[in-house]
Design an enzyme around this catalytic site. Structure first.
Site, PDB file in Angstrom:
ATOM      1  N   LYS A  22      -6.363  21.235  -6.131  1.00  0.00           N
ATOM      2  CA  LYS A  22      -5.806  20.053  -6.795  1.00  0.00           C
ATOM      3  C   LYS A  22      -6.908  19.067  -7.182  1.00  0.00           C
ATOM      4  O   LYS A  22      -6.938  18.573  -8.305  1.00  0.00           O
ATOM      5  CB  LYS A  22      -4.810  19.362  -5.861  1.00  0.00           C
ATOM      6  N   ASN A  23      -7.813  18.806  -6.258  1.00  0.00           N
ATOM      7  CA  ASN A  23      -8.830  17.784  -6.520  1.00  0.00           C
ATOM      8  C   ASN A  23      -9.862  18.219  -7.558  1.00  0.00           C
ATOM      9  O   ASN A  23     -10.611  17.388  -8.065  1.00  0.00           O
ATOM     10  CB  ASN A  23      -9.538  17.366  -5.221  1.00  0.00           C
ATOM     11  N   ARG A 102      -4.135   8.443  -7.679  1.00  0.00           N
ATOM     12  CA  ARG A 102      -5.367   7.746  -8.009  1.00  0.00           C
ATOM     13  C   ARG A 102      -6.163   8.440  -9.120  1.00  0.00           C
ATOM     14  O   ARG A 102      -6.863   7.793  -9.897  1.00  0.00           O
ATOM     15  CB  ARG A 102      -6.192   7.674  -6.730  1.00  0.00           C
ATOM     16  N   CYS A 126      -3.167   7.827  -1.935  1.00  0.00           N
ATOM     17  CA  CYS A 126      -2.931   7.687  -0.499  1.00  0.00           C
ATOM     18  C   CYS A 126      -3.454   6.344   0.002  1.00  0.00           C
ATOM     19  O   CYS A 126      -4.535   5.902  -0.384  1.00  0.00           O
ATOM     20  CB  CYS A 126      -3.638   8.807   0.264  1.00  0.00           C
ATOM     21  N   ARG A 131      -9.949   1.311  -1.131  1.00  0.00           N
ATOM     22  CA  ARG A 131     -10.223   2.179  -2.276  1.00  0.00           C
ATOM     23  C   ARG A 131     -10.469   1.398  -3.568  1.00  0.00           C
ATOM     24  O   ARG A 131      -9.688   1.480  -4.523  1.00  0.00           O
ATOM     25  CB  ARG A 131      -9.105   3.207  -2.450  1.00  0.00           C
ATOM     26  N   PRO A 132     -11.557   0.649  -3.613  1.00  0.00           N
ATOM     27  CA  PRO A 132     -11.835  -0.170  -4.800  1.00  0.00           C
ATOM     28  C   PRO A 132     -12.220   0.679  -6.022  1.00  0.00           C
ATOM     29  O   PRO A 132     -12.466   1.881  -5.898  1.00  0.00           O
ATOM     30  CB  PRO A 132     -13.023  -1.015  -4.362  1.00  0.00           C
ATOM     31  N   LEU A 135     -17.119   0.657  -8.614  1.00  0.00           N
ATOM     32  CA  LEU A 135     -18.189   1.542  -9.106  1.00  0.00           C
ATOM     33  C   LEU A 135     -17.829   2.129 -10.473  1.00  0.00           C
ATOM     34  O   LEU A 135     -18.693   2.303 -11.333  1.00  0.00           O
ATOM     35  CB  LEU A 135     -18.461   2.664  -8.102  1.00  0.00           C
ATOM     36  N   ASP A 316     -11.204  14.668   4.012  1.00  0.00           N
ATOM     37  CA  ASP A 316      -9.891  15.266   3.772  1.00  0.00           C
ATOM     38  C   ASP A 316      -9.525  16.324   4.817  1.00  0.00           C
ATOM     39  O   ASP A 316      -8.415  16.866   4.783  1.00  0.00           O
ATOM     40  CB  ASP A 316      -9.831  15.898   2.370  1.00  0.00           C
ATOM     41  N   ARG A 408       2.528  16.479  -2.871  1.00  0.00           N
ATOM     42  CA  ARG A 408       1.495  16.085  -3.828  1.00  0.00           C
ATOM     43  C   ARG A 408       0.321  17.051  -3.779  1.00  0.00           C
ATOM     44  O   ARG A 408      -0.406  17.185  -4.771  1.00  0.00           O
ATOM     45  CB  ARG A 408       0.966  14.680  -3.510  1.00  0.00           C
TER      46      ARG A 408
HETATM   47  C1  UD1 Z   1     -11.829  11.741  -3.715  1.00  0.00           C
HETATM   48  C2  UD1 Z   1     -10.739  12.724  -3.408  1.00  0.00           C
HETATM   49  C3  UD1 Z   1     -10.189  12.454  -2.021  1.00  0.00           C
HETATM   50  C4  UD1 Z   1     -11.317  12.447  -1.013  1.00  0.00           C
HETATM   51  C5  UD1 Z   1     -12.446  11.523  -1.448  1.00  0.00           C
HETATM   52  C6  UD1 Z   1     -13.693  11.585  -0.555  1.00  0.00           C
HETATM   53  C7  UD1 Z   1      -9.632  13.330  -5.482  1.00  0.00           C
HETATM   54  C8  UD1 Z   1      -8.424  13.130  -6.342  1.00  0.00           C
HETATM   55  N1  UD1 Z   1      -9.659  12.579  -4.372  1.00  0.00           N
HETATM   56  O1  UD1 Z   1     -11.244  10.451  -3.698  1.00  0.00           O
HETATM   57  O2  UD1 Z   1      -9.257  13.468  -1.720  1.00  0.00           O
HETATM   58  O3  UD1 Z   1     -10.796  11.980   0.213  1.00  0.00           O
HETATM   59  O4  UD1 Z   1     -12.862  11.843  -2.768  1.00  0.00           O
HETATM   60  O5  UD1 Z   1     -14.205  12.879  -0.541  1.00  0.00           O
HETATM   61  O6  UD1 Z   1     -10.507  14.130  -5.747  1.00  0.00           O
HETATM   62  N2  UD1 Z   1     -15.724   3.453  -3.344  1.00  0.00           N
HETATM   63  C9  UD1 Z   1     -16.179   2.178  -3.692  1.00  0.00           C
HETATM   64  N3  UD1 Z   1     -16.020   1.787  -4.995  1.00  0.00           N
HETATM   65  C10 UD1 Z   1     -15.463   2.578  -5.942  1.00  0.00           C
HETATM   66  C11 UD1 Z   1     -15.053   3.873  -5.593  1.00  0.00           C
HETATM   67  C12 UD1 Z   1     -15.191   4.280  -4.277  1.00  0.00           C
HETATM   68  O7  UD1 Z   1     -16.656   1.445  -2.856  1.00  0.00           O
HETATM   69  O8  UD1 Z   1     -15.383   2.165  -7.097  1.00  0.00           O
HETATM   70  C13 UD1 Z   1     -15.860   3.914  -1.948  1.00  0.00           C
HETATM   71  C14 UD1 Z   1     -14.522   4.214  -1.280  1.00  0.00           C
HETATM   72  O9  UD1 Z   1     -13.931   3.062  -0.749  1.00  0.00           O
HETATM   73  C15 UD1 Z   1     -14.937   5.186  -0.206  1.00  0.00           C
HETATM   74  C16 UD1 Z   1     -16.093   5.954  -0.856  1.00  0.00           C
HETATM   75  O10 UD1 Z   1     -16.523   5.158  -1.949  1.00  0.00           O
HETATM   76  O11 UD1 Z   1     -15.436   4.499   0.919  1.00  0.00           O
HETATM   77  C17 UD1 Z   1     -15.743   7.332  -1.347  1.00  0.00           C
HETATM   78  O12 UD1 Z   1     -14.591   7.265  -2.167  1.00  0.00           O
HETATM   79  P1  UD1 Z   1     -14.407   8.228  -3.412  1.00  0.00           P
HETATM   80  O13 UD1 Z   1     -15.336   9.394  -3.260  1.00  0.00           O
HETATM   81  O14 UD1 Z   1     -14.441   7.446  -4.657  1.00  0.00           O
HETATM   82  O15 UD1 Z   1     -12.952   8.774  -3.206  1.00  0.00           O
HETATM   83  P2  UD1 Z   1     -11.957   9.203  -4.342  1.00  0.00           P
HETATM   84  O16 UD1 Z   1     -12.687   9.653  -5.560  1.00  0.00           O
HETATM   85  O17 UD1 Z   1     -10.918   8.139  -4.453  1.00  0.00           O
END
Ligand code: UD1
Length: 430
Positions: A22-23, A102, A126, A131-132, A135, A316, A408
């Protein structure tokens, strides 16, 4: 709302075919917005997030054909999906869709790159932390976009197109790497992504984009260099196997004391999970089509672990391994470094008799002899499946409520587990 009833305490034995990831599939589908030609993806999993994303892409103007049938929304149970975004007719990604998933926010980079504007709801997904999106936003701004947050939406424009830039992520983010990577493919000039995420799903996306005509170097490393091209074209691509599903069913074998062969996957994808499983006392044998996981010994050992970006132990897979550690000998310290609120399964596991204390980002799991079934509540996707695993090991009946989270991300979970001897059924609610 549906629930799942498990009568646990039986070893699981059999074979499970792993679905497409899925991811990986979600960003690959979003990449269809980068070209007016048709993108065909095979090995797609049948999970709710795929159908949700199809509806989002269609409302941007894409046409979707699943196994030969036109589709717009609703049930999309095929394996092969062709998406053609000949024209982008609408650049808004509405709250109603993005709040459920997301990955919907990944359309921002591709829409900006292709048509110079996007209005994308701040996402849901989730509830495992704040989850900001900072970036994603600052990266696109460095490429020349102007982004305002208005009424819960990111309103982005790039009237002069996107330009290559040097962008550093801190921390490494899977979603931000994917968003910027896609945007950079059609930007003018060279983009360098530093401290890029290295998850295998990113490599899958790089390979697809390259097949579509993108010029990208550095896949598998934390530095991606993208030379923008004027146009991308259509292609056909097979989605990689789901490494989280692979790891989850590997734990199902270990937690129940059975033997499960996992096919259509690869042990290489879950090396860090296998290391913990072996240390805990499970046996893992690699095969040509995947792996065989078993636990023949009567007991498991507690193993400490810390979640980290790939190739470290995946966040995960944290909840599932915690379920295993609840019945191991001794203690296990599980530290979550990726998301700040990812221990919501702890009170639910405690309802089954687990002994877990949370101290900040760490959970100390003291193994108990036996879990005992109870009604529990699913709180997020991976937390839900950890309760399924615990329920399979527990004596008596466990009922997991609110299983829409599971739908999901896990395809035909009950069917796959029942085929290995689990006493598991879905109770359809109103
Ligand atoms: C993706 C995966 C999710 C997995 C995660 C970490 C998908 C759909 N989801 O989520 O299943 O748990 O990677 O491997 O593929 N962060 C910031 N600013 C941002 C974005 C992220 O500070 O703009 C931080 C987050 O709070 C977190 C870290 O970066 O601490 C990693 O998050 P991120 O890798 O972005 O997770 P997702 O892409 O949401």
């Amino acid at each position: 709302m549906d629930s799942i009833r498990i009568r646990g305490g039986k070893p699981l034995n059999g074979k499970i075919e792993i679905s497409g990831a899925k991811n990986a599939a979600l960003p690959l589908m979003v990449a269809s917005l980068l070209t007016e030609e048709t993108l065909t993806l095979s090995n797609l999993p049948h999970v709710a997030d795929i159908s949700t994303l199809i509806s989002l892409l269609c409302q941007h103007g894409a046409a979707a054909v699943m196994d030969g049938q036109m589709t717009g929304s609703g049930s999309c149970s095929g394996r092969s999906l062709s998406i053609t975004a000949a024209e982008i007719t609408n650049t808004e990604a509405p709250y109603d869709i993005v709040r459920k998933m997301r990955a919907g926010a990944l359309v921002m980079g591709p829409l900006l790159a292709r048509v110079g504007r996007a209005r994308v709801s701040l996402p849901g997904g989730c509830a495992i932390g704040t989850r900001p999106m900072n970036l994603h936003i600052s990266g696109l701004e460095q490429m020349g976009a102007k982004i305002d947050i208005v009424g819960g939406y990111m309103e982005a424009i790039a009237p002069n197109g996107l330009k290559g830039a040097e962008i550093r992520f801190e921390p490494a983010s899977v979603g931000a790497t994917e968003n910027l990577l896609m945007a950079a493919c059609l930007a003018e000039g060279t983009t360098v992504l530093e401290n890029a995420a290295r998850e295998p799903e990113i490599t899958d996306l790089v390979q697809l984009l390259r097949q579509m005509g993108a010029d990208i170097e550095g896949d598998g490393t934390d530095r991606l260099v993208i030379n923008g091209v004027r146009k991308l074209h259509g292609t056909q691509y097979r989605v990689m196997p789901d490494r989280i599903e692979t790891g989850t069913y590997a734990i199902a074998a270990a937690i129940t004391g059975g033997t499960i062969e996992l096919t259509n996957t690869s042990a290489d994808l879950i090396k860090s999970v296998i290391e913990v499983l072996i240390e805990a006392g499970a046996e893992v044998v690699e095969t040509e089509t995947g792996l065989i996981v078993s636990r023949t010994g009567p007991t498991l050992n507690g193993v400490d672990l810390m979640t980290l970006p790939y190739p470290g132990y995946p966040t995960d897979m944290q909840a599932q391994m915690m379920a295993l550690m609840t019945i191991a000998n001794g203690a296990a310290m599980i530290t979550e470094t990726i998301f700040e609120n990812r221990f919501m399964h702890v009170p639910e596991l405690a309802r089954l008799g687990a002994n877990i204390t949370v101290h900040g980002h760490s959970a100390l799991v003291r193994g108990v002899d036996q879990l005992v079934g109870a009604p529990v509540m699913a709180t997020d996707l991976r937390a839900s499946v950890s309760l399924v695993l615990a329920g399979l090991a527990a004596t008596g009946e466990t009922v997991i409520n609110r299983v829409y989270h599971l739908d999901r991300g896990y395809e035909r979970l009950e069917e796959k587990l029942a085929a290995c001897g689990a006493d598991i059924e879905r109770i359809t609610g109103s």
